[in-house]
Scaffold this motif. Structure first.
Motif, PDB file in Angstrom:
ATOM      1  N   LEU A  15       0.652  -1.131   0.035  1.00  0.00           N
ATOM      2  CA  LEU A  15       0.042   0.551   0.068  1.00  0.00           C
ATOM      3  C   LEU A  15       0.765   1.298   0.210  1.00  0.00           C
ATOM      4  CD1 LEU A  15      -2.627  -0.765   2.241  1.00  0.00           C
ATOM      5  CD2 LEU A  15      -2.968  -1.399   0.247  1.00  0.00           C
ATOM      6  N   ARG A  16       1.969   1.677   0.886  1.00  0.00           N
ATOM      7  CA  ARG A  16       2.328   2.273   0.444  1.00  0.00           C
ATOM      8  C   ARG A  16       3.447   2.513  -0.814  1.00  0.00           C
ATOM      9  NH1 ARG A  16       5.358  -0.143   4.865  1.00  0.00           N
ATOM     10  NH2 ARG A  16       7.402  -0.883   3.701  1.00  0.00           N
ATOM     11  N   ILE A  17       3.488   1.778  -1.651  1.00  0.00           N
ATOM     12  CA  ILE A  17       3.654   2.514  -3.338  1.00  0.00           C
ATOM     13  C   ILE A  17       2.587   3.005  -3.980  1.00  0.00           C
ATOM     14  CG2 ILE A  17       4.503   0.930  -5.846  1.00  0.00           C
ATOM     15  CD1 ILE A  17       4.943  -1.617  -3.669  1.00  0.00           C
ATOM     16  N   ARG A  18       3.510   4.162  -4.225  1.00  0.00           N
ATOM     17  CA  ARG A  18       2.579   5.097  -4.607  1.00  0.00           C
ATOM     18  C   ARG A  18       2.694   5.223  -6.333  1.00  0.00           C
ATOM     19  NH1 ARG A  18       1.398   8.921  -1.565  1.00  0.00           N
ATOM     20  NH2 ARG A  18      -0.264   9.864  -3.061  1.00  0.00           N
ATOM     21  N   ALA A  19       4.176   4.865  -7.281  1.00  0.00           N
ATOM     22  CA  ALA A  19       4.143   4.991  -8.593  1.00  0.00           C
ATOM     23  C   ALA A  19       4.625   3.307  -8.999  1.00  0.00           C
ATOM     24  CB  ALA A  19       4.831   6.268  -9.060  1.00  0.00           C
ATOM     25  N   VAL A  20       4.398   3.063 -10.245  1.00  0.00           N
ATOM     26  CA  VAL A  20       5.147   1.639 -10.863  1.00  0.00           C
ATOM     27  C   VAL A  20       5.714   2.183 -11.813  1.00  0.00           C
ATOM     28  CG1 VAL A  20       4.998  -0.800 -11.341  1.00  0.00           C
ATOM     29  CG2 VAL A  20       3.667  -0.039  -9.060  1.00  0.00           C
ATOM     30  N   LEU A  21       6.699   2.104 -12.186  1.00  0.00           N
ATOM     31  CA  LEU A  21       7.534   2.145 -13.504  1.00  0.00           C
ATOM     32  C   LEU A  21       8.054   0.744 -14.341  1.00  0.00           C
ATOM     33  CD1 LEU A  21       8.405   6.108 -13.925  1.00  0.00           C
ATOM     34  CD2 LEU A  21       5.668   5.303 -14.692  1.00  0.00           C
ATOM     35  N   GLY A  22       7.416   0.339 -15.454  1.00  0.00           N
ATOM     36  CA  GLY A  22       7.790  -0.885 -15.557  1.00  0.00           C
ATOM     37  C   GLY A  22       8.526  -0.485 -16.743  1.00  0.00           C
ATOM     38  N   ASN A  23       9.585  -1.783 -17.819  1.00  0.00           N
ATOM     39  CA  ASN A  23       9.784  -2.475 -18.931  1.00  0.00           C
ATOM     40  C   ASN A  23      10.368  -3.376 -19.462  1.00  0.00           C
ATOM     41  OD1 ASN A  23      12.426  -2.367 -18.156  1.00  0.00           O
ATOM     42  ND2 ASN A  23      12.431  -0.238 -18.548  1.00  0.00           N
ATOM     43  N   ALA A  24      10.652  -3.948 -20.372  1.00  0.00           N
ATOM     44  CA  ALA A  24      10.647  -5.790 -20.434  1.00  0.00           C
ATOM     45  C   ALA A  24      11.711  -5.839 -19.744  1.00  0.00           C
ATOM     46  CB  ALA A  24      10.847  -6.481 -22.051  1.00  0.00           C
ATOM     47  N   GLU A  25      12.532  -5.084 -19.348  1.00  0.00           N
ATOM     48  CA  GLU A  25      13.505  -5.513 -17.732  1.00  0.00           C
ATOM     49  C   GLU A  25      13.445  -5.119 -16.730  1.00  0.00           C
ATOM     50  OE1 GLU A  25      17.869  -4.996 -20.117  1.00  0.00           O
ATOM     51  OE2 GLU A  25      16.385  -4.183 -21.075  1.00  0.00           O
ATOM     52  N   PHE A  26      13.353  -4.126 -16.127  1.00  0.00           N
ATOM     53  CA  PHE A  26      12.833  -3.246 -15.027  1.00  0.00           C
ATOM     54  C   PHE A  26      12.020  -2.790 -14.934  1.00  0.00           C
ATOM     55  CE2 PHE A  26      17.095  -2.951 -16.862  1.00  0.00           C
ATOM     56  CZ  PHE A  26      18.703  -3.450 -15.698  1.00  0.00           C
ATOM     57  N   THR A  27      11.454  -2.749 -13.343  1.00  0.00           N
ATOM     58  CA  THR A  27       9.711  -2.649 -12.566  1.00  0.00           C
ATOM     59  C   THR A  27      10.554  -1.470 -11.587  1.00  0.00           C
ATOM     60  OG1 THR A  27       9.165  -3.970 -13.884  1.00  0.00           O
ATOM     61  CG2 THR A  27       8.275  -2.243 -11.708  1.00  0.00           C
ATOM     62  N   ALA A  28      10.309  -0.561 -11.423  1.00  0.00           N
ATOM     63  CA  ALA A  28      10.821   0.889 -10.723  1.00  0.00           C
ATOM     64  C   ALA A  28       9.404   0.968  -9.759  1.00  0.00           C
ATOM     65  CB  ALA A  28      10.859   1.830 -10.491  1.00  0.00           C
ATOM     66  N   TYR A  29       9.137   1.150  -8.315  1.00  0.00           N
ATOM     67  CA  TYR A  29       8.357   1.527  -7.255  1.00  0.00           C
ATOM     68  C   TYR A  29       9.157   2.826  -6.355  1.00  0.00           C
ATOM     69  CZ  TYR A  29       7.083  -3.681  -8.521  1.00  0.00           C
ATOM     70  OH  TYR A  29       6.931  -5.130  -9.546  1.00  0.00           O
ATOM     71  N   GLY A  30       7.895   3.314  -6.528  1.00  0.00           N
ATOM     72  CA  GLY A  30       8.221   4.686  -5.737  1.00  0.00           C
ATOM     73  C   GLY A  30       7.312   4.472  -4.433  1.00  0.00           C
ATOM     74  N   TYR A  31       8.269   4.344  -3.645  1.00  0.00           N
ATOM     75  CA  TYR A  31       7.406   4.662  -2.519  1.00  0.00           C
ATOM     76  C   TYR A  31       6.892   5.506  -1.644  1.00  0.00           C
ATOM     77  CZ  TYR A  31       8.848  -0.582  -2.421  1.00  0.00           C
ATOM     78  OH  TYR A  31       8.481  -2.085  -2.503  1.00  0.00           O
ATOM     79  N   ARG A  32       5.814   5.807  -0.867  1.00  0.00           N
ATOM     80  CA  ARG A  32       5.580   6.858  -0.361  1.00  0.00           C
ATOM     81  C   ARG A  32       6.132   8.326  -0.077  1.00  0.00           C
ATOM     82  NH1 ARG A  32       8.173   3.054   2.333  1.00  0.00           N
ATOM     83  NH2 ARG A  32      10.412   4.120   2.754  1.00  0.00           N
ATOM     84  N   LEU A  33       5.899   8.850  -1.723  1.00  0.00           N
ATOM     85  CA  LEU A  33       5.902   9.862  -2.357  1.00  0.00           C
ATOM     86  C   LEU A  33       5.503  10.933  -1.995  1.00  0.00           C
ATOM     87  CD1 LEU A  33       6.932   8.294  -6.067  1.00  0.00           C
ATOM     88  CD2 LEU A  33       8.533   8.348  -4.294  1.00  0.00           C
ATOM     89  N   PRO A  34       5.530  11.403  -1.167  1.00  0.00           N
ATOM     90  CA  PRO A  34       4.627  12.645  -1.150  1.00  0.00           C
ATOM     91  C   PRO A  34       3.531  13.757  -2.321  1.00  0.00           C
ATOM     92  CG  PRO A  34       6.762  13.121  -0.460  1.00  0.00           C
ATOM     93  CD  PRO A  34       7.102  12.453  -0.741  1.00  0.00           C
ATOM     94  N   VAL A  35       5.003  13.699  -2.938  1.00  0.00           N
ATOM     95  CA  VAL A  35       5.134  14.749  -4.418  1.00  0.00           C
ATOM     96  C   VAL A  35       4.398  14.082  -5.520  1.00  0.00           C
ATOM     97  CG1 VAL A  35       5.938  16.875  -5.797  1.00  0.00           C
ATOM     98  CG2 VAL A  35       5.488  16.481  -3.251  1.00  0.00           C
ATOM     99  N   LEU A  36       4.067  13.280  -6.108  1.00  0.00           N
ATOM    100  CA  LEU A  36       3.755  12.486  -7.470  1.00  0.00           C
ATOM    101  C   LEU A  36       2.752  13.222  -8.227  1.00  0.00           C
ATOM    102  CD1 LEU A  36       4.776   9.969  -8.928  1.00  0.00           C
ATOM    103  CD2 LEU A  36       2.696   9.165  -8.166  1.00  0.00           C
ATOM    104  N   GLU A  37       3.315  14.111 -10.079  1.00  0.00           N
ATOM    105  CA  GLU A  37       2.538  14.533 -10.607  1.00  0.00           C
ATOM    106  C   GLU A  37       2.879  14.557 -11.949  1.00  0.00           C
ATOM    107  OE1 GLU A  37       2.549  19.122  -9.475  1.00  0.00           O
ATOM    108  OE2 GLU A  37       4.397  18.820  -9.009  1.00  0.00           O
TER     109      GLU A  37
END
Length: 272
Positions: A93-115
């Motif tokens: 539930l702390r994950i605010r953003a997920v960005l993925g491609n064929a090789e990697f996935t980036a997870y943004g945790y507890r991001l207070p600013v996301l726009e």
């Protein structure tokens, strides 16, 4: 709060995983942008700006995030379970953003600013910043000019103002002030000749040395408890004179200093 070196480290890990690759997964878990779809867009790059993290994508879009106190980005290989995933639902539930491609996935945790904004409008969120001590716009002379523009302002407050120097936080306020042997509450006007220039140069040197590693030493000792001169060392002996280090807190600002090593506007030479 993560400072310029931490943000630089995070940005370059994100850039290495995302830049030049097409997004196959994009999930922004904030109400305002929950329906935004970035899949199919190529990420052009992630370039830090002070403490800000703009990730640019094809089509003139920028995903802007700021870590503030608790935010973090973590990168995993595609298919790898992130910390706080299915095995730990509360962490998920702390994950605010997920960005993925064929090789990697980036997870943004507890991001207070996301726009999500147009790349052409990035100046609305970073245009106020002063010279970035780790950026291509690094301009020591301009940083000194901004730092000394208000002579009556306390030094610590002036150093923390991102409109003067982008990327400095509590650590890189206390440590350069200690190395220059000046008190953080000293008025800028009381700094001796060459001290503002030395403060800016020292802050840049420390940030530059620490940007490629997750920890943040400012000394050369290998002992973990002695990796910083004064920051986080309240009550412990000053590495220069042995006097117990002092601490002061105000809102989200924490300052450490040695009461005997400060010399008003006179800077003492101290090597890293």
């Amino acid at each position: 709060m993560p400072e310029g070196d931490t943000v630089w480290y995070a940005a370059h890990r994100l850039d290495a995983a995302l830049a030049g690759r097409v997004l196959t997964r994009a999930d922004l878990r904030v109400p305002r942008f929950a329906t935004a779809d970035l899949t199919g867009r190529r990420v052009l790059g992630v370039t830090p700006r002070g403490k800000h993290l703009p990730a640019r994508a094809e089509g003139g879009l920028t995903l802007h995030s700021h870590l503030r106190m608790d935010g973090a980005w973590r990168v995993y290989s595609a298919g790898e379970r992130p910390h706080g995933g299915p095995a730990r639902p509360s962490g998920h539930l702390r994950i605010r953003a997920v960005l993925g491609n064929a090789e990697f996935t980036a997870y943004g945790y507890r991001l207070p600013v996301l726009e999500l904004l147009r790349t052409a409008d990035e100046s609305q969120v970073v245009g106020h910043l002063g010279p970035d001590l780790l950026g291509p716009d690094r301009d020591p002379a301009e940083a000194v000019r901004r730092l000394t523009a208000d002579p009556a302002r306390p030094l610590g407050e002036a150093l923390l103002d991102q409109r003067n120097l982008a990327g400095i936080g509590n650590v890189y306020t206390s440590e350069p002030a200690f190395l220059a042997a000046v008190a953080p509450w000293l008025r800028v006007a009381a700094l001796g000749p060459g001290v503002p220039e030395r403060l800016v140069a020292t802050a840049h040197r420390l940030l530059e040395a620490d940007k490629d590693r997750p920890d943040r030493p400012t000394t050369t000792t290998r002992q973990k408890r002695e990796r910083l001169y004064v920051y986080g060392r309240e009550g412990r002996p000053c590495p220069r004179c042995g006097t117990p280090v002092c601490k002061a807190e105000s809102a989200d600002r924490v300052t450490y200093w040695c009461p005997d090593c400060r010399r008003g506007g006179q800077g003492a030479r101290a090597e890293r």
